[in-house]
Design a protein around this motif. Structure first.
Motif, short mmCIF file in Angstrom:
data_model
loop_
_atom_site.label_atom_id
_atom_site.label_comp_id
_atom_site.label_asym_id
_atom_site.label_seq_id
_atom_site.Cartn_x
_atom_site.Cartn_y
_atom_site.Cartn_z
N HIS A 1 0.86 -1.31 0.09
CA HIS A 1 -0.09 -0.14 -0.12
C HIS A 1 0.92 1.18 -0.11
O HIS A 1 0.36 2.47 -0.43
CB HIS A 1 -0.99 0.01 1.14
CG HIS A 1 -2.30 -0.96 1.24
ND1 HIS A 1 -3.00 -1.18 1.87
CD2 HIS A 1 -2.30 -1.86 0.00
CE1 HIS A 1 -3.90 -1.87 1.57
NE2 HIS A 1 -3.50 -2.42 0.56
N ASN A 2 2.18 1.05 0.53
CA ASN A 2 3.08 2.20 0.56
C ASN A 2 4.04 2.40 -0.66
O ASN A 2 5.16 2.86 -0.50
CB ASN A 2 3.58 2.36 1.83
CG ASN A 2 2.84 2.82 2.81
OD1 ASN A 2 2.42 4.00 3.04
ND2 ASN A 2 2.27 1.96 3.69
N GLY A 3 3.64 1.37 -1.69
CA GLY A 3 4.81 1.34 -2.91
C GLY A 3 5.73 0.69 -2.70
O GLY A 3 6.81 0.76 -3.60
N LEU A 4 5.91 -0.50 -1.85
CA LEU A 4 7.20 -1.02 -1.69
C LEU A 4 6.82 -2.55 -2.17
O LEU A 4 5.54 -3.00 -2.33
CB LEU A 4 7.56 -1.07 -0.23
CG LEU A 4 7.96 0.16 0.41
CD1 LEU A 4 8.31 -0.09 1.87
CD2 LEU A 4 9.33 0.82 -0.21
N LEU A 5 7.67 -3.21 -2.41
CA LEU A 5 7.73 -4.70 -2.85
C LEU A 5 7.38 -5.39 -1.58
O LEU A 5 7.91 -5.21 -0.29
CB LEU A 5 8.62 -4.96 -3.60
CG LEU A 5 9.07 -4.76 -5.09
CD1 LEU A 5 10.41 -5.07 -5.72
CD2 LEU A 5 7.86 -5.33 -5.98
N PRO A 6 6.72 -6.52 -1.53
CA PRO A 6 7.07 -7.42 -0.20
C PRO A 6 8.21 -7.80 0.10
O PRO A 6 9.25 -7.78 -0.80
CB PRO A 6 6.02 -8.81 -0.82
CG PRO A 6 5.31 -8.35 -1.84
CD PRO A 6 5.96 -7.08 -2.67
N ALA A 7 8.41 -8.03 1.45
CA ALA A 7 9.97 -8.17 1.74
C ALA A 7 10.47 -9.25 1.09
O ALA A 7 11.69 -9.31 0.74
CB ALA A 7 9.86 -8.11 3.19
N CYS A 8 9.95 -10.49 0.83
CA CYS A 8 10.61 -11.69 0.18
C CYS A 8 10.96 -11.29 -1.14
O CYS A 8 12.12 -11.81 -1.59
CB CYS A 8 9.56 -12.66 0.31
SG CYS A 8 7.98 -12.29 -0.23
N VAL A 9 10.21 -10.41 -1.86
CA VAL A 9 10.51 -10.12 -3.27
C VAL A 9 11.70 -9.02 -3.35
O VAL A 9 12.50 -9.33 -4.20
CB VAL A 9 9.10 -9.52 -3.73
CG1 VAL A 9 9.54 -9.11 -5.42
CG2 VAL A 9 8.39 -10.63 -3.78
N LYS A 10 11.61 -8.30 -2.43
CA LYS A 10 12.58 -7.17 -2.41
C LYS A 10 14.05 -7.68 -2.26
O LYS A 10 15.10 -7.34 -2.76
CB LYS A 10 12.50 -6.15 -1.24
CG LYS A 10 13.50 -5.03 -1.02
CD LYS A 10 13.31 -4.01 -2.22
CE LYS A 10 14.27 -2.95 -2.06
NZ LYS A 10 14.55 -2.01 -3.03
N THR A 11 14.23 -8.84 -1.29
CA THR A 11 15.37 -9.21 -1.09
C THR A 11 15.93 -10.58 -2.18
O THR A 11 17.22 -10.69 -2.08
CB THR A 11 15.25 -10.02 0.77
OG1 THR A 11 16.46 -10.10 1.20
CG2 THR A 11 14.77 -11.21 0.65
N CYS A 12 15.13 -11.00 -2.85
CA CYS A 12 15.37 -12.15 -3.71
C CYS A 12 16.53 -11.62 -4.92
O CYS A 12 16.33 -10.62 -5.48
CB CYS A 12 14.36 -12.51 -4.46
SG CYS A 12 14.70 -13.79 -5.54
N PRO A 13 17.88 -12.04 -4.84
CA PRO A 13 18.94 -11.71 -5.78
C PRO A 13 18.47 -12.19 -7.27
O PRO A 13 19.32 -11.69 -8.15
CB PRO A 13 20.10 -12.08 -5.09
CG PRO A 13 19.64 -13.37 -4.20
CD PRO A 13 18.25 -13.19 -3.81
N THR A 14 17.88 -13.19 -7.38
CA THR A 14 17.81 -13.93 -8.72
C THR A 14 16.84 -13.73 -9.70
O THR A 14 16.83 -13.90 -10.72
CB THR A 14 18.14 -15.53 -8.62
OG1 THR A 14 17.03 -15.89 -7.87
CG2 THR A 14 19.30 -15.66 -7.77
N GLY A 15 15.65 -13.03 -9.00
CA GLY A 15 14.35 -13.09 -9.75
C GLY A 15 13.51 -14.30 -9.69
O GLY A 15 12.57 -14.41 -10.41
N ALA A 16 13.64 -14.90 -8.48
CA ALA A 16 12.90 -16.17 -8.29
C ALA A 16 11.87 -15.57 -7.69
O ALA A 16 10.40 -16.13 -8.14
CB ALA A 16 13.45 -17.04 -7.22
N MET A 17 11.77 -14.51 -6.80
CA MET A 17 10.41 -13.71 -6.29
C MET A 17 9.98 -12.70 -7.00
O MET A 17 10.78 -11.63 -7.04
CB MET A 17 10.77 -13.53 -4.75
CG MET A 17 10.79 -14.63 -3.97
SD MET A 17 9.52 -15.76 -3.88
CE MET A 17 8.18 -14.88 -3.29
N ASN A 18 8.93 -12.88 -7.83
CA ASN A 18 8.57 -11.61 -8.37
C ASN A 18 7.07 -11.11 -7.94
O ASN A 18 6.37 -11.75 -7.45
CB ASN A 18 8.36 -11.91 -9.99
CG ASN A 18 9.62 -12.32 -10.61
OD1 ASN A 18 10.30 -11.48 -10.94
ND2 ASN A 18 9.88 -13.67 -10.63
#
Lengths: 251, 812
Positions: free
Chosen positions: A147-164
């Motif tokens: 709601h504040n324009g951020l990605l979910p924490a798990c997606v933000k931290t993923c280095p390879t693009g597994a979490m989108n």
């Protein structure tokens, strides 16, 4: 379909577990006491304090080479969630859908009903109750962040693009594109739940090779999956378990 | 890294061997994944099927400690099947050089070996010079004494059968890896290697990497985008600390530590300044005196004058032939030969090989200062397992320090990028930044020396410039400027005026007459009149990912070193799609100039557009005296070509390549705690140590983080199903792992990801365990895997051999 969705590409997941830890950190969830149980997977399962868990599965593949599959497990945020359906009568408003994102969210009102009602309804074995209190918890899609324009924490931290994560339509397109790309390398690859979930997975092998509840088992009578999810989530899960047992017995 | 993290995305084939990048450098997998999305292939070679292997296009297993056999087989494959990049090999490497008749190799030994001293006379490995003193070459590579032919001869023994019998890797797997990787020998293709401690921590550590360097040179993979030899450093700032002389044998910028036989600055500079008679060789190290004198001026300021050799006599000197490495320090400490010790940001009681010896050594000290974030096995060694506090005299002082995010400063990553960081939070309690602790300590020591009329040789302490504080606080900007260097008087260079006190724009301006200072010549250009270059944050919008405006990279912001080998003799990139640099003949009003990355020297290409030689050119490998990359490397302690030797502790009685079982110059130690056991039925299994994503080093920082501990709570030992069956061990059982030196309790992870090896007709089992744990915390977490590892290491670097040793495992 509007709203948001996760696209989880397990073909590029290397199980660093950044997502698992980031989830704990953002949600300030306590660590549970664990022991090494002969696996890298820890904690052993999801819990009231663990919304996200990378599951590890190994088996011998072709040419006598091991295969190690990683499954970042979490709530699928069903478009028409069976858990909500199951809880609606006894605990109205206990589970609601965030109108902006489509996130399926649990509230304290769930305390009123038997946890098993909600748990048994989920075909993916996600919801967990707190021992004693009756409160229930699972992945929130980090709606406070989104709601504040951020990605979910798990997606933000993923280095390879597994979490989108993003607009559901875009995630669907990305999933289809990735499926087409990896198909030559992984002929059994599929995407689970493109039609009815807000967290769909690209898997390189059959879902059951990853995790018993990676996907809803295909129905023998060809019943519409959407209907199945909505109406018989409970029995589906039972079916999944039986299916797994039958498979195990069959060797 | 000769290249950098982002550049991995440009690779056509990534070999991950001697590292487990997915687990230990997870962010690197952003770029590995990107390369794979672009069609690049990933190969994983590891004794154990890891999270890295799980993502690879191809996985091959090898027994720990047999990498040279594996890679020697690849060299043979490249030569036999003509996979090498001929023009590159002939023109840019020393493959064409003629080697003197005094060089020879027989049955595992190179010429010049002195068995009594366990040392080689390296002068036997020289090149033949012509009448002008320039190395003789045969560009056809046919002369039987040229490096190329000697290389062929060296690896003729490394056939698939023998390599497979040594490594345990099936022949068809060897063949597949060799074919996949050597395909990058084609012009325009690039292969890269990502290695780490899996290669370095062996008695043949340096030669492991040399093997790969030879492969990269044969395939023309040095200097190009997506290529290079890339060391993944074990800590975020290991590159920086090495650049700034963490190790005993170097001063900042890889200048050599002086030794007792070099009493004057002239002796020292003469010894370490290489000479060449070849006008086409840049011989960059010919500038050595400029860098050494500028360093002395940085240390001692006005006290350093030409008359006093710029204070050279104040520098500590090594005894000739003596080493002062980690292994040596704890050996000498164990023998009680010194009494005080700073353990600064380290945990030797858990991190070093043969940790029981280290822990006993700590009992011999009078005092120890433990500078760290948390209590650890080193600071509390006196109350550890098997210790009786009443009998230990060592007084321990704990100094809490700030974490990396609680102070301002720079780190230099594996890709040589110096990146400035702001301070995000204040350190808690009495914790101070390391710089501040050092400043106070230095001032206090200076004060004591000043006060003491009878102080012995106070000059080095009292003459130190030591002015890096502002208002009594350590000032990282002052330090960074000091490292860059200043002009110390008004001067005019190339028509530009510089004032005394101006920052030096780059190391090309440093002088040997005392008119400039630089705390590290390699970093000269990092903090200039344009500002703090490492704080820049401009992202590249297009291109191959060099990101020249992001942070700063040594040397002189060059992102890919040896990049003048990425072009042909006309200056045209071998790889048109990923040009690192290219010669633009029309630039600078027709004078021509390089475009792209900062070139390895601005000299024009070797040939003019009309094909005539350009006398103004220089050979591309400017750091070598002859200007050519070393296929034949005559500078190492253990030979000019890598040769397979077994680890000091090994499961075989014979080396199938020669009658020399182990590296003839590998160091061993002789206290009663230095025990080595090969082919001992009590320790029948090969052991290795490693790390996991969830913990860092000895776990001092991560074991106190509940979320990380939740994910990896305890010491475990991985073994094959076959070994589990043999020893009656089930998955999840508690087991004891023991070597001749110590034992640990661990949880058994019995897995298909490890398999027994067929070694010369015998079945050899291998186990592996992480070294992140220690008895201090958590209570049931297990102790350090380094209780098992031996005190031996590489003869060049003395890094311990913790990746291959012998153990037993049994159920509790």
């Amino acid at each position: 379909m509007s709203g948001k969705a996760f696209f989880i590409d397990t073909t590029v997941c290397m199980a660093c577990r950044g997502c698992q830890i980031a989830c704990k950190q953002w949600n300030q969830l306590p660590a549970t006491k664990t022991y090494n149980w002969g696996s890298m997977q820890n904690p052993k399962d999801l819990s009231f304090d663990t919304y996200k868990l990378v599951r590890f599965q190994e088996h011998m593949g072709q040419n006598n080479k091991p295969v190690w599959l990683f499954f970042p497990d979490q709530c699928r945020h069903c478009v028409e969630p069976p858990c909500k359906e199951a809880a609606e009568d006894e605990a109205p408003g206990g589970i609601f859908i965030d109108s902006q994102t489509g996130a399926v969210l649990y509230t304290d009102k769930l305390k009123k009903i038997k946890a098993s009602t909600v748990i048994e309804a989920c075909p993916f074995d996600i919801p967990r109750a707190q021992a004693g209190s009756g409160y229930m918890a699972k992945c929130t899609m980090c709606v406070d962040r989104v709601h504040n324009g951020l990605l979910p924490a798990c997606v933000k931290t993923c280095p390879t693009g597994a979490m989108n994560f993003g607009d559901r339509d875009k995630m669907v397109d990305l999933a289809k594109e990735r499926l087409a790309t990896v198909k030559p390398r992984f002929p059994k690859a599929s995407v689970t739940g493109l039609d009815d979930l807000r967290a769909f997975y690209l898997l390189s092998d059959e879902p059951k090779m990853y995790h018993t509840f990676a996907n809803v088992m295909p129905l023998p009578n060809g019943m519409d999956r959407k209907v199945a999810l909505k109406k018989i989530g409970r029995s589906l899960k039972g079916l999944s378990r039986e299916w797994d047992l039958i498979n195990k017995l069959a060797g | 890294m000769t290249n950098h993290w982002i550049d991995i995305q440009n690779s056509d084939c990534i070999l991950i061997m001697g590292s487990n990048a997915a687990e230990n450098h997870p962010i690197s997998f952003k770029w590995v994944t990107e390369a794979m999305k672009r069609g690049g292939k990933l190969i994983s070679v590891d004794p154990r099927f890891t999270r890295t292997s799980s993502k690879a296009d191809f996985y091959a297993a090898l027994r720990s400690g047999t990498d040279i056999a594996f890679l020697g087989g690849m060299i043979k494959h490249i030569l036999d099947d003509d996979k090498y990049f001929k023009e590159y090999v002939a023109e840019y490497t020393n493959a064409s050089f003629i080697v003197a008749d005094s060089y020879d190799f027989k049955d595992g030994l190179f010429s010049g070996y002195d068995p009594k001293k366990k040392k080689y006379d390296k002068s036997k490995w020289a090149f033949v010079k012509d009448e002008k003193g320039i190395s003789k070459r045969d560009l056809t590579l046919q002369d039987p004494r040229c490096v190329f032919q000697l290389l062929k001869k060296q690896y003729i023994r490394y056939d698939l059968d023998t390599v497979s019998a040594v490594t345990g890797t099936p022949k068809e797997d060897l063949q597949t890896v060799y074919e996949m990787y050597s395909a990058t020998g084609q012009q325009g293709k690039a292969g890269t290697i990502m290695y780490a401690m899996g290669w370095t921590q062996h008695t043949v550590g340096v030669q492991n990497i040399r093997s790969m360097a030879i492969i990269q040179l044969l395939l023309g993979n040095m200097g190009v985008a997506g290529g290079g030899v890339n060391a993944l450093r074990g800590e975020s700032n290991v590159q920086g600390s090495t650049d700034h002389c963490l190790l005993f044998h170097i001063l900042p910028g890889y200048l050599k530590t002086p030794s007792a036989s070099l009493p004057t600055l002239t002796d020292y500079n003469n010894k370490f300044t290489p000479k060449t008679n070849d006008p086409l060789s840049a011989n960059w190290w010919g500038n050595y005196p400029k860098y050494s004198v500028s360093l002395l001026k940085s240390y001692f300021g006005d006290k350093a004058t030409k008359a006093n050799d710029f204070g050279y006599s104040w520098l500590p000197k090594l005894e000739d032939g003596k080493t002062y490495s980690w292994l040596d320090i704890f050996d000498v400490m164990y023998k009680g030969e010194f009494t005080g010790f700073f353990a600064w940001g380290q945990n030797p009681a858990a991190s070093g090989a043969n940790a029981n010896k280290t822990r006993q050594a700590l009992t011999k000290l009078d005092w120890m200062v433990n500078v760290n974030l948390f209590d650890n096995e080193t600071g509390s060694f006196w109350k550890g397992p098997g210790m009786d506090p009443k009998k230990i005299k060592t007084e321990v002082f704990m100094l809490p320090c700030a974490t990396s995010v609680e102070k301002e400063g720079s780190i230099t990553n594996s890709g040589r990028w110096m990146q400035w960081r702001y301070k995000a939070a204040n350190p808690p309690g009495e914790a101070l930044p390391d710089g501040q602790i050092l400043m106070r300590l230095g001032k206090a020591v200076q004060h004591l020396y000043k006060k003491d009329q009878n102080a012995v040789f106070p000059d080095p302490i009292l003459n130190l410039k030591w002015d890096y504080s502002t208002h009594g606080e350590f000032d990282p900007h002052k330090m960074a400027k000091e490292i860059n260097g200043y002009f110390l008087k008004d001067m005019t260079i190339k028509g530009v005026n510089y004032k005394k006190g101006d920052l030096v724009p780059s190391f090309a301006f440093l002088q040997a007459d005392g008119s400039t200072s630089s705390g590290n010549w390699l970093y000269c250009n990092s903090y200039t009149s344009k500002g703090n270059m490492s704080a820049r944050r401009v992202r590249e919008k297009s291109g191959i990912g060099l990101n020249l405006g992001w942070a700063w990279c040594w040397p002189v912001n060059r992102r890919i070193i040896y990049n003048r080998a990425s072009v042909d003799k006309y200056g045209k990139p071998w790889d048109k799609e990923h040009p690192v640099i290219a010669w633009d003949p029309n630039a600078k009003d027709g004078k021509g100039s390089w475009v792209g990355d900062v070139p390895d020297g601005g000299w024009p290409p070797m040939l003019n557009a009309d094909g005539t030689p350009n006398p103004k050119t220089k050979y591309p490998f400017i750091m070598k005296p002859e200007g050519h990359a070393h296929v034949f490397g005559p500078g190492l302690a253990d030979g000019p070509f890598p040769e397979h030797y077994e680890p000091i502790e090994c499961p075989v009685e014979k080396n199938l390549f020669s009658s020399q079982l182990v590296n003839p110059v590998a160091p061993t130690y002789d206290t009663k705690m230095d025990i080595y056991r090969s082919c001992d039925p009590k320790y029948p299994f090969v052991g290795t140590t490693y790390r996991v994503s969830e913990h860092w080093q000895t776990g001092v920082m991560t074991r106190w983080q509940p979320w990380l501990l939740e994910a990896e709570p305890q010491l475990f030992v991985e073994m094959s199903k076959e070994l589990g069956k043999l020893k009656g061990i089930n998955n999840g059982d508690k087991v004891i792992v023991e070597s001749a030196r110590g034992k640990v309790e661990a949880v058994a992870v019995v897995t298909i990801r490890l398999r027994p090896f067929q070694i010369g007709g015998n079945t050899v089992h291998q186990i592996g365990l992480p070294w992140h744990y220690g008895w201090v915390h958590p209570k049931n977490g297990g102790d350090s895997a380094n209780l098992l590892t031996p005190s031996t290491g590489d003869p060049n670097t003395r890094i311990p051999e913790t990746k291959a040793f012998m153990v037993n495992v049994r159920k509790v």
